[in-house]
Structure formats: C-alpha cells, structure tokens
Design an enzyme around this catalytic site. Structure first.
Site, PDB file in Angstrom:
ATOM      1  N   CYS A  43       0.834  -1.187   0.000  1.00  0.00           N
ATOM      2  CA  CYS A  43       0.000   0.000   0.000  1.00  0.00           C
ATOM      3  C   CYS A  43       0.874   1.244   0.000  1.00  0.00           C
ATOM      4  O   CYS A  43       0.470   2.303  -0.456  1.00  0.00           O
ATOM      5  CB  CYS A  43      -0.894  -0.034   1.225  1.00  0.00           C
ATOM      6  SG  CYS A  43      -2.059   1.280   1.326  1.00  0.00           S
ATOM      7  N   CYS A  84      -4.104  -2.172   6.080  1.00  0.00           N
ATOM      8  CA  CYS A  84      -3.659  -0.926   6.712  1.00  0.00           C
ATOM      9  C   CYS A  84      -3.757  -1.040   8.231  1.00  0.00           C
ATOM     10  O   CYS A  84      -2.995  -0.404   8.964  1.00  0.00           O
ATOM     11  CB  CYS A  84      -4.486   0.263   6.214  1.00  0.00           C
ATOM     12  SG  CYS A  84      -4.564   0.369   4.411  1.00  0.00           S
TER      13      CYS A  84
HETATM   14 ZN   LIG Z   1      -3.517   2.258   3.142  1.00  0.00          ZN
END
Ligand SMILES: [Zn+2]
Ligand SMILES: Cc1ncc(COP(=O)(O)O)c(C=O)c1O
Lengths: 384, 123
Positions: free
Chosen positions: B37, B106
């Site tokens: 990410c 995340c």
């Molecule tokens: Zn992220």
C-alpha cells in the site's frame, strides 16, 4: 458548504441547454427511429441532426459517425472489431498509459491469439513517433494511441503518428475521450482512421458515445441484431442521449477556443501556486497538456488522505495513489512516466471545467497547502 | 474494482486523530511499512511502572492507516506491556466497527508497528 467540483476528467454535469433539448425525447417524442410514421421520423431526424453536429466538430462526414453507449464501447468496438475483421494480421501497437478501456481490451485480444506491443512513454508521458514506426511490422493491424491522457493530461503527437501509420498502411485509432470538444481535432487533416469519444465528459448525458470510422476501414460489429447504425451497432437508438450528445458537441465547438484559454490560465495559476509548496512536482508535460488538467505530487503524504480532506472542504478531486485504486497498485500511468511508488502515492489530480471560477482557484490555493501541511505534520517520513 | 467507503468512526479518527505526534524521550520507537500500500508508520511509546503511559504515532498513509494508528495508540495507553503485546489488528478493526476489505492490511500495519516497538522495548 459550496461544492467545488474539480474532477471534470471523471465526468461533467449535463448542460442546461442540452437537458432541455433532450427532454421531449423521453416523453412526447418517444418514437423508435426505425419506424415509418411521423413520430418515428422525428426521432430519426433528431438522431441525424446529432450525427451532423458531432461530425462537424471533428471534420468528419456524418456517415462516418456511429453511436455507441460511450467511450468504453467505442474503444472495444474499434480494437476487437478490427481484430475480428482482419484474420491475417494479429499485431496491435498501443501505449502503457492508455485507459483501461483500451488496455483491458488488448489483454482480451492477447488471449484470442493477438500480439500487442505496449510502447513506453517519456518522463512527461509522451510517445515518441519514431518508436511507433520502429514497432510496425508485417502483420501490424492497428495502432491505438490516446489523444490525451486522462490522468496527467499529456497530449500526444497523434498527427505525426497517424501520418506514419497512413504511409505504412496500418490503421490508426485514437481514444479522444479527453480531447473531443476541448482541443481541435480534424480527422481528415490528422489522418485518423478511427476515433472514440464520450458524451459525459463534455456536459452531455452519460451512456452515449461515438466511434468515428472512416468509410474505407472495415471492422466487425460486436452487437448483432436489428442492424441499426449501418449494422455496426444494433439496438434501438438511445435517441434522448444522442440528441444530448449532439447539442453538447455543438456547444463545445462554439466554446472551445475561449473556454480552453480561460481554463488554461486557471490551470497554470493552480500549478504555479501549488508548486510553491516545498517538495512538490508537476506530473505530465508543462505545456503539451489538456487545458483543464493539474496533476501534482507532494512528498511525504498519501493521495487518498488528501482527497478525503479536500472533500471535507467541499473540493472534489482524485489521486493515483495505490490506496485509492482498489488494486493496491499505484496508477499505471504514473509508474509508466518513471515515478516511484512513493511519488505516485502522493499525487493529486484536479481537473477544471466550465463552472470553475477564479474564486474557486483562490479557495483551492488556500485549502491544498493547509492540507499538505496537516498531513505532513502527521507523516512518518516528512522532516522539515 | 471494489468501492472504498469509510464509516463515520474511521473518518472521525482520520480527520481528528488524538494521538499523532512524537514523544521526544520515548522508551521505544516501533516502525513498520506496508510495501504493497505504501503506508509507513512510526509508533512512539513511553513506559512507567510497567504500563504504557503514553503512545503517539506518525503515519504516512491513507485514511485507514491514519485511523488505525490513532486507534492503536488509544488501545495500548494504560495497558501493561504484557497486555499490549496481545493487541492485534482485529482489535483495531473491532474498535473501528468496519474497515473496507481492501483496507484491512492498513490495520495490520498498526499491529506490526506495535509489535516492533515492544520488541525494541524488551531489548
Ligand atoms: Zn492504506
Ligand atoms: C481516456 C478515456 N477513455 C475511455 C473512457 C471511458 O469512457 P466512458 O466512461 O464513456 O465509457 C474514459 C473515461 O473515463 C477516458 O478518460
């Protein structure tokens, strides 16, 4: 809170005049354009009027315009249609920065036994015409290169590329979804064989587009049925949508010059203002660029966070960050122009349109630096 | 392409995080980065009487990464080292209610940063 819409590359609002032209074709003038009675004739005439309005904008003949459901269908029809109609030639040339409507279609063609060359672009996103010439071989069927990129706004030298294709007797298609009605296009002068355009990017309704196809070019249809659009695209015409697209094209033609100049000034004001932020960079070409496109990366922050914080201030924007693409890969366009994952991660796209005012620009030039500061103050990698 | 839509709670922690910043005399600083990410997180912790007395974060990342960082600090402050080491990304997600599937990684970042900090603390 006022909404400041700066995502015109994604879509636009239907123009008031356009909507007014369309409305009767939903109700009073509902006739099928293929019927023999007056009600049907009225629809037919409306469709043919729109065809002329659109042809005029790109200096095509009306019978070279085929109505579709939008840019995606036009791109699919051009590439698959050419591939299916020309069994002997299996090679297609395109670029690494095309819209998914082209790239995913190319992937499908590869699965059907086709061969595709994805050309590199330079750091500004420009395709070298010489690389097109070099890639053309014996079995090259078609070259498809977008007129301008939807993310970074870079305008390609398609006139030069198309000339090479014409000389080498290879078909040339361009995805002009981002340029149609915004910058001049002359399909005759520019030697374009096929061109895709979409209504909803030029203040027309969604779900309507065109494929321009020169009469000398043969492609197969993807939709088979009642034979509408001279057999290339069967299905009862979306008369209201087509009427709207025609009117939107007419208005775009009238406004192109003045609106382009106006947007360019505002665009450069935003670019110059935002580049004052330390560790920022412009993505795409500084001048060979769509009048309304701004794409800037800020070091040390992430795009999705920026977009969401701008939304809190009423500003609609977009980003090429991996965190927002839904695929966990940053934008293929930003990677193709040589940006690192981190730079692509911190990109912000603002695309201007007719309703963007100098006041809006002032607001943006105040809001963006504040947000960049705030996110940098929270960032793990940012050091003053 | 999956749509990403955040809950009110995620937006609250993203827009108004309580625990961002640095602790100058931190007892440990955890670091983790999610290459996929691109999110990068630093966690500063301060320990007193065997308990985490303060925690602060600095995160480069999306809204889910920032909200997860803030929640992670919230969850560990006041906990013993032992208890804090049992905090997982599931606890972060539970606290936030929901996270879009695409954004679960995340929250994993939050957990990894915490574990890195605790590991450094033990040294
Ligand atoms: Zn992220
Ligand atoms: C360059 C380009 N090609 C194709 C498309 C697809 O057009 P449509 O939304 O009309 O299918 C878009 C729109 O996002 C575009 O920007």
């Amino acid at each position: 809170m006022k909404t400041i819409y700066l995502d015109h590359a994604a879509t636009t609002a239907v123009d008031g005049t356009v909507l007014k032209e369309m409305l009767p074709y939903f109700s009073r003038r509902f006739g099928n354009a293929s019927t023999l009675y007056t009600l049907g004739h009225e629809s037919r005439e409306a469709v043919e009027r729109a065809r002329k309005q659109i042809a005029k904008l790109i200096n095509a003949e009306p019978n070279e315009i085929f109505f579709t459901s939008g840019g995606t269908e036009s791109d699919n029809t051009a590439l698959k249609g050419a591939f299916l109609a020309n069994a002997g030639k299996k090679h297609i040339i395109t670029t690494k920065i095309e819209h998914p409507a082209i790239l995913q279609t190319c992937k499908w063609i590869e699965k059907q036994g086709g061969r595709v060359t994805y050309l590199h672009v330079d750091a500004n996103g420009i395709v070298n015409p010489q690389s097109v010439a070099n890639a053309i071989g014996e079995d090259t069927l078609l070259v498809s290169i977008m007129h301008a990129n939807n993310e970074i706004g870079t305008i390609q030298p398609i006139e030069e590329i198309a000339r090479i294709c014409r000389e080498k007797k290879v078909m040339f298609h361009t995805d002009a979804v981002q340029t149609f009605g915004k910058i001049p296009i002359d399909v005759k002068k520019m030697n374009i064989d096929m061109l895709s355009a979409s209504s909803h990017k030029i203040y027309g309704p969604k779900g309507t587009g065109i494929l321009f196809k020169r009469n000398k070019i043969w492609i197969d249809a993807l939709m088979h049925g009642g034979g509408q659009e001279r057999g290339l695209r069967s299905g009862t015409e979306n008369v209201a949508g087509i009427v709207g697209f025609g009117k939107a094209a007419e208005i775009a033609m009238q406004k192109m010059k003045s609106e382009g100049e106006r947007e360019k000034k505002l665009r450069d004001k935003i670019i110059n203002g935002l580049l004052k932020i330390p560790k920022s960079r412009l993505n795409g070409h500084p001048t060979k660029r769509l009048p309304g496109n701004v794409n800037i990366s800020f070091e040390g922050i992430e795009g999705e966070s920026m977009v969401l914080m701008l939304n809190e201030k009423g500003i609609c924007s977009s980003t090429g960050s991996a965190c927002s693409t839904g695929s966990l890969e940053p934008s293929h366009v930003l990677l193709a122009i040589g940006m690192t994952h981190e730079q692509a991660h911190g990109s912000l796209r603002l695309t201007l349109g007719r309703e963007t005012s100098a006041k809006d620009v002032g607001y943006v030039l105040k809001a963006v630096p504040e947000i960049v500061d705030k996110l940098r103050s929270m960032s793990a990698t940012w050091r003053e | 392409m999956e749509k990403i839509e955040y809950s009110k709670k995620v937006m609250q922690h993203f827009l108004h995080p309580k625990h961002f910043g640095e602790i100058k005399d931190a007892d440990a600083v955890g670091e983790a980065g999610n290459i996929k990410c691109g999110d990068i997180m630093h966690l500063y912790i301060k320990v007193a009487d065997g308990k985490i007395s303060d925690a602060k974060f600095k995160t480069l990342g999306c809204a889910a990464a920032i909200a997860s960082s803030d929640v992670m600090c919230e969850l560990v402050i006041g906990k013993t080292i032992e208890k804090a080491s049992k905090v997982t990304n599931k606890d972060i997600v539970d606290y936030l209610g929901v996270l879009p599937t695409l954004k679960l990684h995340c929250s994993v970042l939050g957990m990894e940063t915490l574990h890195d900090a605790l590991k450094k603390l033990r040294k």
